[in-house]
Each structure stands twice: as structure tokens, then as C-alpha cells.
Write a protein that holds these residues in place. Structure first.
Motif, mmCIF file in Angstrom:
data_model
loop_
_atom_site.group_PDB
_atom_site.id
_atom_site.type_symbol
_atom_site.label_atom_id
_atom_site.label_comp_id
_atom_site.label_asym_id
_atom_site.label_seq_id
_atom_site.Cartn_x
_atom_site.Cartn_y
_atom_site.Cartn_z
ATOM 1 N N UNK A 87 0.787 -1.228 0.000
ATOM 2 C CA UNK A 87 0.000 0.000 0.000
ATOM 3 C C UNK A 87 0.811 1.266 0.000
ATOM 4 N N UNK A 88 2.134 1.159 -0.190
ATOM 5 C CA UNK A 88 2.973 2.355 -0.081
ATOM 6 C C UNK A 88 2.923 3.173 -1.367
ATOM 7 N N UNK A 89 2.890 4.448 -1.189
ATOM 8 C CA UNK A 89 2.910 5.377 -2.319
ATOM 9 C C UNK A 89 4.041 6.368 -2.081
ATOM 10 N N UNK A 90 4.969 6.531 -3.030
ATOM 11 C CA UNK A 90 6.066 7.473 -2.818
ATOM 12 C C UNK A 90 5.544 8.895 -2.671
ATOM 13 N N UNK A 91 6.140 9.615 -1.737
ATOM 14 C CA UNK A 91 5.721 10.998 -1.499
ATOM 15 C C UNK A 91 6.897 11.766 -0.930
ATOM 16 N N UNK A 92 6.729 13.071 -0.827
ATOM 17 C CA UNK A 92 7.787 13.922 -0.303
ATOM 18 C C UNK A 92 8.455 14.716 -1.407
ATOM 19 N N UNK A 93 9.452 15.514 -1.024
ATOM 20 C CA UNK A 93 10.160 16.358 -1.992
ATOM 21 C C UNK A 93 11.600 15.878 -2.132
ATOM 22 N N UNK A 94 12.056 15.780 -3.382
ATOM 23 C CA UNK A 94 13.422 15.398 -3.688
ATOM 24 C C UNK A 94 14.168 16.589 -4.291
ATOM 25 N N UNK A 95 15.387 16.799 -3.813
ATOM 26 C CA UNK A 95 16.252 17.843 -4.375
ATOM 27 C C UNK A 95 17.261 17.170 -5.305
ATOM 28 N N UNK A 96 17.219 17.567 -6.581
ATOM 29 C CA UNK A 96 18.040 16.948 -7.621
ATOM 30 C C UNK A 96 18.950 18.014 -8.210
ATOM 31 N N UNK A 97 20.195 17.642 -8.490
ATOM 32 C CA UNK A 97 21.147 18.583 -9.092
ATOM 33 C C UNK A 97 21.690 18.006 -10.393
ATOM 34 N N UNK A 98 21.933 18.884 -11.365
ATOM 35 C CA UNK A 98 22.482 18.463 -12.657
ATOM 36 C C UNK A 98 23.058 19.678 -13.365
#
Length: 290
Positions: A87-98
Motif C-alpha cells: 500500500x505504499x505510495x512514494x511521497x515527499x520532496x526530492x532535491x536533484x542537481x544536474x
């Protein structure tokens, strides 16, 4: 005392290198982190860390305890994963650099597609030509194009980055097409300040920049010849806006890597994003070279 939380605090402090950064990563106050550490040391009856105002380091007891603490957390995560994966659903904020050029040409579309699949995940994309400090700048994932990776970082190779020597048709019409590397002496060579300049050393550099996108624009405008990555100039080569020259020239093959701080305690969203990028960019030939 919640001993599992105290164990997680201890491991996070070691991985982040300071109580303050660990507090940020765990969404706690620094005082709370300090209390958990003190409680864990009291429970184990051993001092785990040498703490000064400038740095922390493991004691002998802390070095011995660290591996066991990591195993404990991995076992707890395995239990949680088995119990709640369905039942898990990914959530939250990710900080990505490129880098700017890779973000614009390839990564932005990949992140948008990922968010469409996982709408509860927010993404902040940080653009920088330099190699960011993941811990200090609180970056969850950096996509880096390099052949030299710091041994302290965890990485997963996503793809290979090929480059070509190219120029605009108008420039070649006006100045001729080089047939051998030595012919570059007669041409205007554009170089990346940190990457490609050395590879075009045969020519006199008329223009340089530390931004690949700026070099791309200059080449399209007819400023000269440059080495540019195929992830960026593939559409230009196919349309004829740019022409490849010196196809036999030996150029460095770089790796496109996903860089992150630890394999442990990764948010579900981060694990899924890394898998998504590996699937999108992976394979024997990178998608922009197919």
C-alpha cells in the motif's frame, strides 16, 4: 528511549558528518539529536563520538557499534517493507542537481514523466556546472557526467556520454572543413573551460565558456568548431543545423552517473527515481544516440 530512533540518529550523524546536518536530514532539532545520542551512549555504556565545535569523529567503540547499528536499521526497514509495500505510495520532496545542458536536454523531461507517474512526489531541480556538495547543500540526487568519482559517494551508472566535433554549415562553408586534427590550427576552436579545451589543443581557442549550453549556442551561431555531447546536439546533427567533423578523432567517453550519499534509509521516492532514470537512459546505447 526509542532505541531504534536513537540508532538511526547515530548512523545519520556519522553519514552527514555533523549534528546540525543530521538534524536537518531527520527533521529534528539539534538538541533532540544530541539527547538521542546521549541516551544511546548511556544504553551502550560507551562513548560513540568525539565531539568538538568544528567536527565529529568515531571513537573505537563507535567504530565497532556502527556496523551493527546499520544492520539493525536494515533489518527494521526489511520488516517495514514486507509489511507495508503493497500500500505504499512514494511521497515527499526530492532535491536533484544536474548541469544546465543535461537538465534542459534530457533530465527535465524524465523528471516530469516521473512526477506524472508519482504525483505525490515534489522535485526541486538545482542547476550548476560545478560538482555540488550533496551533504552541505542537502541534495538527494545529483546526475553527474564524469569519469572521476569521489570514493565517499555512492553512484549508479545511468548511461555513457559520447561527444562529437561539430560546427555549423555556414562556418564550414566560409572556412572549410578540417580533414585532419592538425587542420584545426587554421580554425576557430571553442572550448569548455574545464572539459573539452585540452582535446582541441591543436587549435587556437577563440571562445570558451564553463557552460556547455553557451558553447552550443555559439557553435549554432557559426562561431567555430567545438566538442559537444551528443545528448545535446543529437537533434542538430539529425536536422543538419550542425555537421560532425573529424569523425575519427579519439574523444573521451564519459559516464552519466546518479550520485547519492547512502544506499541506506533511502526514501521510497528516491529509490524509484533512480530506477526510473536507469531504465530511461540505460541500455547498450544511450537513447539520444539510437
Amino acid at each position: 528511549m526509542d532505541r531504534l530512533t536513537a540508532t538511526r540518529v547515530f548512523v545519520t550523524v556519522v553519514e552527514q558528518g555533523s549534528l546540525t546536518r543530521a538534524a536537518d536530514a531527520l527533521d529534528m532539532s539539534t538538541a533532540m539529536v544530541s539527547r538521542y545520542l546521549a541516551a544511546l551512549e548511556s544504553w551502550l555504556n560507551a562513548r560513540l563520538l568525539h565531539r568538538t565545535t568544528r567536527r565529529i569523529s568515531l571513537t573505537d567503540a563507535g567504530e565497532s557499534a556502527l556496523a551493527s547499528c546499520r544492520q539493525l536499521l536494515e533489518a527494521a526497514e526489511d520488516v517495514q517493507g514486507v509489511a507495508g509495500a503493497a500500500g505504499r505510495e512514494p511521497k515527499g520532496r526530492l532535491r536533484v542537481a544536474a548541469s544546465p545542458s543535461f537538465a534542459q536536454a534530457q533530465l527535465s523531461a524524465a523528471l516530469v514523466e516521473f512526477q506524472q507517474q508519482h504525483p505525490q512526489v515534489g522535485i526541486s531541480l538545482m542547476i550548476a556546472e560545478r560538482a555540488v556538495d550533496l551533504a552541505a547543500e542537502r541534495i538527494d540526487l545529483a546526475v553527474r557526467i564524469t569519469n572521476t568519482l569521489e570514493p565517499t559517494l555512492i553512484s549508479r551508472r545511468l548511461a555513457s556520454c559520447r561527444s562529437v566535433v561539430c560546427a555549423a554549415p555556414a562556418y564550414l562553408k566560409a572556412h572549410g572543413t578540417p580533414r585532419r586534427a592538425i587542420d584545426l590550427h587554421k580554425h576557430r576552436c571553442l572550448g569548455h573551460a574545464e572539459v573539452s579545451a585540452a582535446q582541441l589543443r591543436a587549435g587556437a581557442e577563440e571562445f570558451s565558456s564553463n557552460d556547455t549550453g553557451v558553447l552550443h549556442s555559439a557553435v549554432l551561431a557559426g562561431a567555430g568548431i567545438a566538442i559537444l555531447p551528443t545528448y545535446l546536439v543529437g537533434p542538430d546533427l539529425r536536422s543538419g543545423r550542425l555537421k560532425q567533423v573529424l569523425p575519427g578523432m579519439d574523444l573521451d567517453l564519459m559516464g552519466v552517473h546518479a550520485i547519492y550519499l547512502s544506499r541506506q534509509h533511502q526514501p521510497l521516492a528516491l529509490r524509484l527515481l533512480i530506477d526510473s532514470l536507469a531504465q530511461r537512459f540505460g541500455g547498450r546505447v544511450a537513447p539520444w544516440d539510437r
